[in-house]
Design a protein around this motif. Structure first.
Motif: not given
Length: 129
Positions: A103, A106-107, A109-111, A113-114, A116-117
């Protein structure tokens, strides 16, 4: 095929793909207790099984202390219910730790991704100015 009665440190190291230093460390920790023939360490089938259990515990993520505790609970003439229950408890604990780590990953990875965007958006804005 007859079972071997004794093993050398080199034989065990090759069989389990570990160094002789690793086996000596487990000896220093009191987990395996080879006999001596002069300067030569002579390991029994019980030492071999213990080494196998230690390495299996390590692969499962158990600490050496946890493996030691489980190994010491083994009673050759008993039903080993307490050992099996303790092992089951440690498996549940380890699984819960791994699930929490998953978990957390996964958190993260989302951070990432954000972040990087946001970088891509900022670069795009710079290029369009």
């Amino acid at each position: 095929m007859s079972k071997k009665l004794t093993y050398s440190i080199g034989e065990l190291a090759r069989e389990f793909d570990v160094t002789t230093r690793t086996i000596r460390f487990y000896e220093d920790q009191g987990l395996v207790t080879p006999q001596r023939r002069g300067q030569t360490r002579v390991y029994t089938p019980a030492d071999r099984v213990t080494l196998k259990l230690i390495l299996r515990g390590k692969r499962l993520g158990f600490s050496l202390a946890e493996s030691k505790e489980l190994i010491r609970m083994y009673q050759p003439q008993g039903d080993n219910r307490s050992q099996l229950l303790a092992l089951q408890g440690k498996i549940h604990q380890r699984r819960a730790q791994l699930e929490q780590q998953l978990r957390d990953i996964q958190v993260m990875q989302r951070e990432l991704d954000d972040a990087e965007q946001r970088c891509l958006d900022a670069l795009h804005d710079l290029e369009t100015q």
